[in-house]
Design a protein around this motif. Structure first.
Motif, PDB file in Angstrom:
ATOM      1  N   GLU A 108      -5.446  -3.047   4.827  1.00 51.43           N
ATOM      2  CA  GLU A 108      -4.569  -4.223   4.774  1.00 51.43           C
ATOM      3  C   GLU A 108      -4.841  -5.140   5.959  1.00 51.43           C
ATOM      4  N   PHE A 116      -5.106   2.787   4.304  1.00 51.52           N
ATOM      5  CA  PHE A 116      -4.592   1.589   3.642  1.00 51.52           C
ATOM      6  C   PHE A 116      -4.064   0.574   4.658  1.00 51.52           C
ATOM      7  N   PHE A 126       0.821  -1.209   0.000  1.00 48.62           N
ATOM      8  CA  PHE A 126       0.000   0.000   0.000  1.00 48.62           C
ATOM      9  C   PHE A 126       0.859   1.266   0.000  1.00 48.62           C
TER      10      PHE A 126
END
Length: 701
Positions: A669, A665, A10
């Motif tokens: 994740e 992000f 990311f």
């Protein structure tokens, strides 16, 4: 899904998203660079304008074209120098024969007796009164080395370490030297002359000193650099000056005991100029410097080699007046007595006398004589009876050179402006375009009040080249030289300011000024109001009135010239209504107490260099006012501050955006990782279930 965003991937996506947003920052940075470039180009243009102003300053003042030159037929006898002149009438052109009848010599006076006491040869050398006190160390005579040691109070012969004296009196030291050196017949001190004498025993030179000596003894007794004379075949050396002369660098209270007469602090007078003295602070050199810098117009000096103090006038023939005040400085140095009468030696001096073309003149100096031939200074360098001829001519070469330098700098400045307008941060800049236009037309103008043959540059051989970047050029130097030779005053007015014409006019309308027929001079839009401040009336420009105040609300709307009536009409508008109901309201002083609308104008035609100077001042400013460029720089500074703030704010937003994306992000994740774990668990459970079912259910075969 694991293939789309893996652990750590990311960060690359965040960088790519931020990079897209940074494109906006590049546009802001480009704007900042453009502002900085504009500021630099403005600075460069201003520097170029100031160079042009420096080049035209003498032309604008009307003094740059009156150069002349003077030459002497024999500069070793009569040397010459030229002086600046405001016009040709201030110079005596022609040929002048100078004959020296007598030369100026200054009055001077000096002490005839000794100022200083002789040293005491029977006292220790440290307290004997030497001008230069002997120091410890070694000195050498005829190869024999001696050492002075004040700690042990001894003089020692270095070779063999033989102690020669148990005291350091000059008399003892000289006796020891005479006894130890066989080549010396005698070494004596003369109290009458305050000098030491070395006499050899043969014709060989006496070797005084060596490179390895560490004591200044031989210098202190004045023999180190003294001449060696042969008398009856025997070499003799005598001190070059009295040993007890004053040390000019020590404070006077320190050398007080060496003076014949005690000195007092206070003041004294030379040519009625008061000189102060403080014995505890001043050395003799300090006092002499103070005298020489004063308005007394004399030079004081002291020569320790003859113990002589002298005061000499700076001009010939003028007697010097000396007077004691609260200090007896002059009396202590042997120039006057306590009744202020001269007691020293003196030379009354004389004045210079010379003839110019047979007519006799006199002065008190031999140099800088500038009141006899206007525009020229000359010096009487030769001897009585010498003659030389001075020739004074107009320096056409110098005037042509000044004009060519103006043309060259004008072209350089004009080209700099063109370059900025054609490319760069100031491309198509309106203020620069206006400046270029004004500079261009300033050199095309006709200047009124001049002979018809000399009212424009083209009339003196200066024209413009054709093309997109026209330049000035001296296309006909012969024509320029002829004009300068024929009428340099007119050419000076062409560049400077022509004669003014004053007339009374009437303010016919509160918002309209009319200049009547018969008094106007070209160019048609330049006047000086009440002989005070020049106003350049052009469309859409503000008026500066006689009180020096710039009224921005007064704006020229129109300035027209009627050729049939020879009348200029200036129409202006105001932003404050109809308050201007009389001349006094706009700063004009009425000349008729019975008619407040009757005012006085002085019409003037500014020359080309003077006009250029005003244009340059408008853009670069003066000591008291800011120019157009100053205002532009201020505006650019404000814009730059705004742009820099935008960059700072942008960077702050980008930092926040990066943090936000990173957090989001990272959370995504984490969620994907958890889902992946659950998926893996379910997949494993599915496989286990299939295995269990396989073991329970019968095979299809």
């Amino acid at each position: 899904m694991a293939a789309i965003i893996g652990a750590g991937n990311f960060t690359q996506i965040v960088d790519q998203l931020i990079a897209l947003k940074m494109q906006s920052r590049s546009r802001i940075e480009t704007e900042s660079v453009a502002i900085q470039s504009a500021k630099m180009e403005l600075n460069d243009t201003e520097a170029s304008l100031l160079s042009l102003k420096g080049q035209i300053s003498s032309l604008a003042e009307g003094t740059g074209l009156f150069n002349h030159k003077a030459s002497s037929s024999d500069s070793a006898k009569i040397s010459t120098a030229t002086l600046s002149a405001q016009s040709r009438s201030n110079v005596d052109f022609g040929t002048y024969e100078i004959e020296i009848i007598s030369k100026a010599t200054p009055f001077k006076t000096w002490n005839t007796g000794s100022i200083s006491k002789s040293i005491d040869p029977n006292a220790s050398i440290g307290s004997a009164g030497f001008r230069m006190t002997p120091t410890d160390g070694t000195f050498t005579i005829n190869g024999v080395q001696f050492e002075i040691d004040s700690n042990t109070n001894t003089l020692t012969k270095v070779d063999g370490n033989v102690q020669l004296t148990t005291d350091l009196k000059l008399s003892s030291i000289l006796s020891a030297i005479e006894a130890e050196i066989s080549d010396l017949a005698s070494v004596t001190y003369d109290a009458g002359t305050d000098k030491v004498s070395f006499t050899g025993s043969n014709s060989n030179f006496i070797q005084l000193g060596s490179s390895g000596d560490t004591s200044n003894f031989l210098q202190a007794i004045g023999v180190k650099d003294a001449a060696q004379n042969s008398v009856g075949g025997v070499i003799n050396v005598v001190s070059i000056g009295p040993l007890g002369a004053i040390n000019r660098s020590e404070t006077l209270d320190t050398v007080q005991n060496q003076l014949q007469t005690n000195m007092m602090s206070g003041d004294f007078y030379i040519n009625d100029v008061k000189i102060d003295i403080d014995l505890t602070q001043d050395s003799l050199q300090d006092v002499m410097d103070r005298i020489n810098r004063s308005a007394a117009k004399v030079t004081a000096s002291y020569d320790p080699l003859v113990d002589r103090f002298q005061i000499k006038g700076n001009v010939g023939g003028a007697q010097i007046r000396l007077e004691n005040g609260t200090s007896n400085f002059l009396e202590a140095l042997g120039l006057i007595d306590n009744q202020n009468q001269l007691v020293g030696g003196s030379d009354t001096g004389s004045i210079a006398r010379f003839k110019i073309n047979g007519q006799e003149f006199q002065t008190n100096s031999n140099t800088g004589l500038q009141d006899f031939i206007r525009g020229v200074s000359f010096d009487l360098q030769g001897d009585v009876g010498d003659t030389a001829t001075i020739t004074v001519t107009y320096d056409t070469d110098g005037a042509v050179s000044i004009i060519k330098q103006f043309v060259e700098q004008y072209n350089s400045t004009y080209q700099d402006i063109n370059n900025s307008l054609e490319s760069g941060a100031l491309e198509r800049d309106t203020s620069l375009r206006s400046l270029r236009r004004r500079l261009y037309f300033a050199t095309l103008k006709d200047v009124g009040g001049l002979p018809i043959d000399y009212n424009g540059l083209i009339d003196i051989g200066i024209t413009r080249t054709h093309g997109s970047n026209p330049e000035l050029e001296v296309s006909d130097e012969t024509k320029l030289r002829d004009a300068l030779t024929a009428d340099p005053e007119a050419i000076a007015e062409l560049f400077g300011t022509s004669s003014n014409t004053t007339t009374s006019v009437k303010l016919l309308d509160p918002q309209q000024l009319r200049i009547p027929a018969g008094v106007h001079q070209s160019p048609k839009n330049q006047v000086i109001i009440n002989g005070d401040v020049t106003a350049n009336y052009q469309a859409n420009e503000s008026i500066r009135l006689v009180d020096g105040k710039l009224l921005e609300e007064l704006t020229i709307q129109q300035s027209t010239y009627d050729n049939t009536t020879d009348q200029t009409t200036i129409i202006f508008t105001t932003d404050i209504g109809n308050d201007y109901t009389s001349a006094a309201h706009i700063g004009l002083v009425p000349v008729d107490p019975n008619d407040p609308n009757a005012v006085e104008f002085t019409l003037a035609s500014k020359g080309i260099a003077a006009t250029l100077g005003e244009i340059i001042d408008a853009y670069t400013g003066t000591d008291s006012t800011d120019g157009i460029f100053d205002k532009r720089q201020t505006s650019l500074d404000r814009r730059d501050q705004i742009v820099q703030k935008r960059l700072e704010d942008f960077d702050a937003r980008i930092a926040q955006e990066r943090q936000r994306l990173t957090r989001e992000f990272a959370a995504l994740e984490s969620t994907l990782s958890m889902l992946q774990s659950q998926l893996d668990f379910l997949s494993q459970q599915s496989q286990n279930m299939q295995g269990l079912l396989g073991s329970i259910l019968p095979s299809s075969s």
